[in-house]
Design a protein around this motif. Structure first.
Motif, short mmCIF file in Angstrom:
data_model
loop_
_atom_site.label_atom_id
_atom_site.label_comp_id
_atom_site.label_asym_id
_atom_site.label_seq_id
_atom_site.Cartn_x
_atom_site.Cartn_y
_atom_site.Cartn_z
N ASN A 100 0.83 -1.20 0.00
CA ASN A 100 0.00 0.00 0.00
C ASN A 100 0.87 1.26 0.00
OD1 ASN A 100 -1.97 1.91 0.20
ND2 ASN A 100 -3.11 0.81 1.75
N ILE A 101 1.30 1.64 -1.18
CA ILE A 101 2.17 2.79 -1.34
C ILE A 101 1.52 4.06 -0.80
CG2 ILE A 101 3.29 4.28 -3.05
CD1 ILE A 101 4.63 1.57 -2.70
N ALA A 102 0.22 4.21 -1.06
CA ALA A 102 -0.48 5.44 -0.63
C ALA A 102 -0.38 5.65 0.87
CB ALA A 102 -1.94 5.38 -1.07
N ASN A 103 -0.57 4.60 1.65
CA ASN A 103 -0.47 4.74 3.11
C ASN A 103 0.94 5.05 3.57
OD1 ASN A 103 -3.18 4.37 3.62
ND2 ASN A 103 -2.98 2.19 4.02
N ILE A 104 1.92 4.44 2.92
CA ILE A 104 3.31 4.67 3.30
C ILE A 104 3.70 6.12 2.99
CG2 ILE A 104 5.71 4.03 2.86
CD1 ILE A 104 4.65 1.17 2.27
N VAL A 105 3.33 6.60 1.80
CA VAL A 105 3.64 7.98 1.43
C VAL A 105 2.93 8.94 2.37
CG1 VAL A 105 3.40 9.75 -0.35
CG2 VAL A 105 4.17 7.46 -0.97
N THR A 106 1.68 8.66 2.69
CA THR A 106 0.92 9.51 3.61
C THR A 106 1.59 9.58 4.98
OG1 THR A 106 -1.15 9.07 2.46
CG2 THR A 106 -1.33 9.85 4.72
N ASN A 107 2.08 8.46 5.47
CA ASN A 107 2.80 8.45 6.75
C ASN A 107 4.07 9.30 6.67
OD1 ASN A 107 0.93 6.79 7.95
ND2 ASN A 107 2.11 4.93 7.63
N LEU A 108 4.78 9.22 5.55
CA LEU A 108 5.98 10.02 5.38
C LEU A 108 5.65 11.52 5.32
CD1 LEU A 108 7.91 7.76 2.86
CD2 LEU A 108 8.60 8.28 5.21
N VAL A 109 4.55 11.85 4.66
CA VAL A 109 4.10 13.25 4.62
C VAL A 109 3.76 13.72 6.03
CG1 VAL A 109 2.23 14.79 3.86
CG2 VAL A 109 3.29 13.21 2.23
N ASN A 110 3.00 12.91 6.76
CA ASN A 110 2.59 13.27 8.12
C ASN A 110 3.77 13.44 9.07
OD1 ASN A 110 -0.10 13.28 7.35
ND2 ASN A 110 -0.47 11.20 8.08
N ASN A 111 4.88 12.74 8.79
CA ASN A 111 6.07 12.83 9.62
C ASN A 111 7.07 13.87 9.11
OD1 ASN A 111 5.61 10.91 11.74
ND2 ASN A 111 5.78 9.31 10.19
N GLY A 112 6.69 14.61 8.06
CA GLY A 112 7.55 15.68 7.55
C GLY A 112 8.69 15.22 6.68
N MET A 113 8.72 13.95 6.30
CA MET A 113 9.81 13.42 5.49
C MET A 113 9.60 13.67 3.99
SD MET A 113 11.92 12.00 7.55
CE MET A 113 11.60 12.75 9.12
N VAL A 114 8.34 13.86 3.60
CA VAL A 114 7.99 14.05 2.20
C VAL A 114 7.05 15.25 2.11
CG1 VAL A 114 6.69 13.01 0.27
CG2 VAL A 114 8.31 11.63 1.56
N ASP A 115 7.25 16.06 1.07
CA ASP A 115 6.37 17.20 0.80
C ASP A 115 5.41 16.85 -0.32
OD1 ASP A 115 7.62 18.92 2.65
OD2 ASP A 115 9.12 19.54 1.15
#
Length: 83
Positions: free
Chosen positions: A40-55
């Protein structure tokens, strides 16, 4: 901040290229590499966004949001590589 293995692997893949990623491009890239554990790429990317790792990158040319490793994400990766 806790980053799970799947998030760390995905963050490293995203940091390899200076592009704006979509979930579909990430999914294809990981599939071509035979990287396991990305159901589930979408959930992983969302977690990274929420943790400030990805914009999230918005543009007028693209209807869907794209994603890019943030300054904080690059700093985190540099720190991990130094450990």
């Amino acid at each position: 901040m806790t980053v799970i293995k799947a998030e760390l692997r995905l963050l490293r893949v995203m940091a390899e290229k200076d592009i704006d990623w979509t979930w579909m491009i990430l999914d294809r890239t990981l599939a071509v590499r035979g990287t396991p554990g990305f159901s589930n790429i979408a959930n992983i990317v969302t977690n990274l966004v929420n943790n400030g790792m990805v914009d999230i990158v918005y543009s007028e040319e693209n209807a869907k949001p794209r994603y890019r490793v943030s300054v904080q994400g690059h700093q985190f990766l540099s720190k991990k590589e130094a450990e």
